[in-house]
Design an enzyme around this catalytic site. Structure first.
Site, PDB file in Angstrom:
ATOM      1  N   LYS A 135       0.736  -1.196   0.144  1.00 17.47           N
ATOM      2  CA  LYS A 135      -0.061  -0.162   0.067  1.00 17.47           C
ATOM      3  C   LYS A 135       0.934   1.207  -0.039  1.00 17.47           C
ATOM      4  CE  LYS A 135      -4.194  -1.673   2.123  1.00 17.47           C
ATOM      5  NZ  LYS A 135      -5.414  -1.605   3.136  1.00 17.47           N
ATOM      6  N   ASP A 192      -9.804   3.121   2.325  1.00 15.81           N
ATOM      7  CA  ASP A 192     -10.115   2.433   3.344  1.00 15.81           C
ATOM      8  C   ASP A 192     -10.671   3.437   4.626  1.00 15.81           C
ATOM      9  OD1 ASP A 192      -8.913  -0.079   2.906  1.00 15.81           O
ATOM     10  OD2 ASP A 192      -7.038   0.784   3.082  1.00 15.81           O
TER      11      ASP A 192
END
Ligand code: ATR
Length: 285
Positions: A73, A109
């Site tokens: 990420k 997220d």
């Protein structure tokens, strides 16, 4: 024989390690089929240090986009053409869209968490939120909440330095939100919770097979506190059971999981994921 996959079907992938237990392929493929969209979602194990090759492969195959999970990420950012403002502030990307060979990065997220709060009509703008934990999920949620107008964010973590790092970033870049980092300590937590509106557990404490709660004293809760746990297995952690006993409104991490996928789905396809169908088909809830 009738196959959904044809010559013009576009590939969307999950790049990470491990990926075998991911629910994303199930979630997205059910949604593609339900809306009759010409995409297929596959999970690919891409080992640490190989994200450049993973991205090049997706580009070469003209994939429509991809998700990223551990351990890529952060490292993916160096290979993207553009990164959204929120993802740049969070410092991690979990969703990439391929627009004619140009790779655009997003982080869904934190947005997924905020969306699940909004769905429950929980007010966070101008309010105080307490976050337990300072890992990747805590960072995305804290930064997104600050970006979206939270009044104050207090992060408690076992390792003090990682809480400080997230809070320093918020105080520097999003000064309209007041940030404070504290060493995890129940007495201090009880003091801080008194005037807080939301408490979020972003630690892994309480995740199956662990059945503990990160807060053991029910003195910490007041009935105006909204308690969120980002864990969804079990569906009701010990922390949420205590919250329920104390009369608090609460939620687990299921809707955050679904919404982070739904926001990515919308980025790739421009369509809205059929949330109720996904909840019913995958999570039987
Ligand atoms: P994620 O990507 O899901 O956020 P992570 O980055 O591994 O996961 O973060 C896990 C979080 O849970 C961290 O804040 C971790 O605290 P440390 O930074 O001190 O490691 C927290 N955590 C895990 N086990 C814990 C425990 N037994 N007590 C307190 N905090 C714990």
């Amino acid at each position: 024989m009738n196959s959904r996959i044809k010559g013009r079907t576009r590939l969307i992938g999950l790049l990470g390690d491990p990926v075998k237990h991911s629910l994303s392929p199930l979630m997205h493929n059910i949604a593609f089929k339900a809306l009759d969209l010409d995409y297929v979602y596959m999970a690919f194990q891409v080992k640490e240090g190989f994200i450049k090759e993973g991205i090049e492969a997706m580009k070469t195959l003209n994939g429509a986009g991809f998700n990223l999970t551990m351990p890529h990420k952060q490292s993916v950012i160096g290979y993207l053409d553009e990164v959204s403002e929120e993802a740049a502030l969070i410092g991690s990307v979990n969703t990439v869209k391929n627009v004619d060979g140009k790779l655009l990065g997003y982080n869904t997220d934190g947005k997924g968490f905020v969306k699940s709060l909004e769905e429950k009509e929980i007010e966070y703008k101008g309010k105080k939120t307490i976050i337990l934990g300072a890992g990747g999920a805590a960072r995305a949620i804290a930064t997104q909440l600050a970006y979206d107008g939270a009044g104050e964010i207090v992060i408690f973590n076992r390792t003090f330095s990682s809480a400080v790092e997230i809070i320093d970033n918020i105080n520097k870049n999003l000064p309209s939100c007041k940030g404070k980092a504290l060493q995890l300590n129940e007495e201090e937590l009880i003091r801080e919770i008194k005037d807080a509106s939301i408490l979020i557990n972003c630690t892994s404490v309480g995740m199956e097979p662990n059945s503990k709660s990160i807060i053991s004293s029910n003195k910490a809760f007041h009935k105006d506190l909204f308690v969120a746990d980002i864990i969804y297995q079990p569906t009701k952690t010990k922390l949420l059971k205590i919250a329920e006993e104390e009369g608090c409104n609460y939620m687990n991490g299921l809707m955050m999981l679904i919404w982070q996928g739904a926001i990515a789905f919308n980025i790739w396809t421009g369509e809205h994921m059929p949330i109720d169908l996904i909840r019913k088909e995958i999570f039987k809830s």
